[in-house]
Scaffold this active site. Structure first.
Site, PDB file in Angstrom:
ATOM      1  N   GLU A  39       0.728  -1.091  -0.003  1.00  0.00           N
ATOM      2  CA  GLU A  39      -0.129  -0.052   0.078  1.00  0.00           C
ATOM      3  C   GLU A  39       0.981   1.183   0.166  1.00  0.00           C
ATOM      4  O   GLU A  39       1.976   1.364   0.723  1.00  0.00           O
ATOM      5  CB  GLU A  39      -0.977  -0.137   1.432  1.00  0.00           C
ATOM      6  CG  GLU A  39      -1.756   0.873   1.614  1.00  0.00           C
ATOM      7  CD  GLU A  39      -2.430   0.892   2.939  1.00  0.00           C
ATOM      8  OE1 GLU A  39      -2.005   0.127   3.562  1.00  0.00           O
ATOM      9  OE2 GLU A  39      -3.310   1.493   3.344  1.00  0.00           O
ATOM     10  N   LYS A 110      -9.493   2.696  -1.790  1.00  0.00           N
ATOM     11  CA  LYS A 110      -9.624   1.995  -0.134  1.00  0.00           C
ATOM     12  C   LYS A 110     -10.886   2.456   0.318  1.00  0.00           C
ATOM     13  O   LYS A 110     -11.256   3.870   0.621  1.00  0.00           O
ATOM     14  CB  LYS A 110      -8.637   2.211   0.594  1.00  0.00           C
ATOM     15  CG  LYS A 110      -8.341   1.627   1.901  1.00  0.00           C
ATOM     16  CD  LYS A 110      -7.329   1.925   2.769  1.00  0.00           C
ATOM     17  CE  LYS A 110      -7.003   1.012   3.977  1.00  0.00           C
ATOM     18  NZ  LYS A 110      -6.027   1.188   4.694  1.00  0.00           N
ATOM     19  N   CYS A 145      -5.476  -3.399   2.520  1.00  0.00           N
ATOM     20  CA  CYS A 145      -4.949  -3.202   3.893  1.00  0.00           C
ATOM     21  C   CYS A 145      -6.232  -3.527   4.844  1.00  0.00           C
ATOM     22  O   CYS A 145      -6.911  -4.460   4.597  1.00  0.00           O
ATOM     23  CB  CYS A 145      -4.215  -2.060   4.309  1.00  0.00           C
ATOM     24  SG  CYS A 145      -3.443  -2.645   5.914  1.00  0.00           S
ATOM     25  N   VAL A 172      -0.106  -3.010  10.360  1.00  0.00           N
ATOM     26  CA  VAL A 172       0.318  -2.988  11.723  1.00  0.00           C
ATOM     27  C   VAL A 172      -0.121  -3.941  12.875  1.00  0.00           C
ATOM     28  O   VAL A 172       0.702  -4.064  14.040  1.00  0.00           O
ATOM     29  CB  VAL A 172       0.267  -1.420  12.362  1.00  0.00           C
ATOM     30  CG1 VAL A 172       1.153  -0.523  11.180  1.00  0.00           C
ATOM     31  CG2 VAL A 172      -1.095  -0.958  12.343  1.00  0.00           C
TER      32      VAL A 172
HETATM   33  C1  ACM Z   1      -4.091  -0.356   7.213  1.00  0.00           C
HETATM   34  O1  ACM Z   1      -5.211  -0.218   6.640  1.00  0.00           O
HETATM   35  N1  ACM Z   1      -3.151   0.525   6.564  1.00  0.00           N
HETATM   36  C2  ACM Z   1      -3.603  -0.867   8.458  1.00  0.00           C
END
Ligand code: ACM
Length: 268
Positions: A39, A110, A145, A172
């Site tokens: 990402e 996203k 992510c 993370v």
């Molecule tokens: C994330 O969505 N970068 C943890």
């Protein structure tokens, strides 16, 4: 079809340094049809200001990082999915681009922003598109992510015929996604590629351990830890098209959508 990921640490605010890292890994893409990168590769993740987020963004149409990816794919069968910090007008999106030998083939923005991402990004507004690549005979969906935690996203892409779901990430939370993705792959009968980043930015440490999972929920290959790594694996797309769980049970046709109405309602 040969698919996989490149795991590395994009450099916050230094696109050229990140391109240097990808250049060093790119010889290992030889023979691949599809490689997924993490990402926000063109910018890094943990912005210290709105100015930094803005200055590290680019448009899909004429951004230097997207152009670099297209050049990597030229004169080969290689396709790349990579996360970018996308600028469109006065907005920024946390976006994934799909590029191939002919240039940009698709984008996804996203939808589910994580922690302080809404301070910089507008939530995705292009739905969950699936892209047909007739030359490779494959349909590709993309998530980014934190989208991983919403099973509806995987299902929506599967219902549109995605064979492979590409998942650029900057994870993370230790191990959570990496243990869930094989189950998403199993429950949807698709291949999943999570390309996670490594390294540290400010108070965030990224967890690496990128994976490729198959439609039976098996991990076909994974990164050994949180170092630079390219993993490729040969897959048979027929495995993603056979949705029979038993001779009498079909993964999608056995669903009971009339009983799932709550899934389409605003919240609890
Ligand atoms: C994330 O969505 N970068 C943890």
């Amino acid at each position: 079809m040969r698919i996989g990921f490149a795991q590395f640490a994009p450099v916050l605010g230094d696109r050229d340094a990140t391109i240097g890292t990808i250049d060093r890994l790119a010889p290992q893409f030889a023979g691949a049809d599809l490689v997924v990168l993490p990402e926000l590769c063109n910018s890094g993740y943990n912005f210290t200001s709105n100015d930094q987020a803005w200055e590290t963004s680019e448009t899909v149409e004429d951004g230097p990082f997207v152009r670099y990816l297209c050049d990597l794919c030229a004169s080969s069968t290689l396709h790349i999915v990579a996360g970018i910090n996308e600028r469109d007008g006065d907005r920024l999106y946390n976006t994934s681009v799909l590029v191939g030998p002919g240039g940009v083939l698709g984008t996804y923005r996203k939808m589910h922003l994580f922690v302080n991402e809404p301070d910089f990004f507008t939530p995705g507004d292009v739905g969950l598109p699936v892209f047909d690549l007739p030359k490779l005979g494959v349909k590709i969906g993309m998530l980014i992510c934190f989208d991983w935690v919403f099973p509806e996203t995987w299902r929506a892409l599967t219902l549109q015929g995605a064979d492979i779901i590409c998942h650029p990430s900057n994870l993370v939370l230790p191990g959570l996604c990496q243990s869930a993705v094989p189950t998403h792959a199993l429950c949807n009968g698709i291949f999943a590629i999570t390309a996670n980043r490594t390294g540290t930015e400010g108070d965030l440490t990224f967890t690496g351990l990128s994976i490729v999972a198959d439609p039976r929920g098996r991990v076909l290959c994974h990164a050994r830890g949180a170092t630079d790594e390219v993993c490729l694996v040969d897959v048979d797309l027929a495995d993603a098209r056979d949705k029979m769980v038993t001779p009498r049970n079909h993964l999608l046709r056995d669903r009971r959508p009339e009983e799932y109405r709550l899934l389409c309602e605003e919240c609890l």
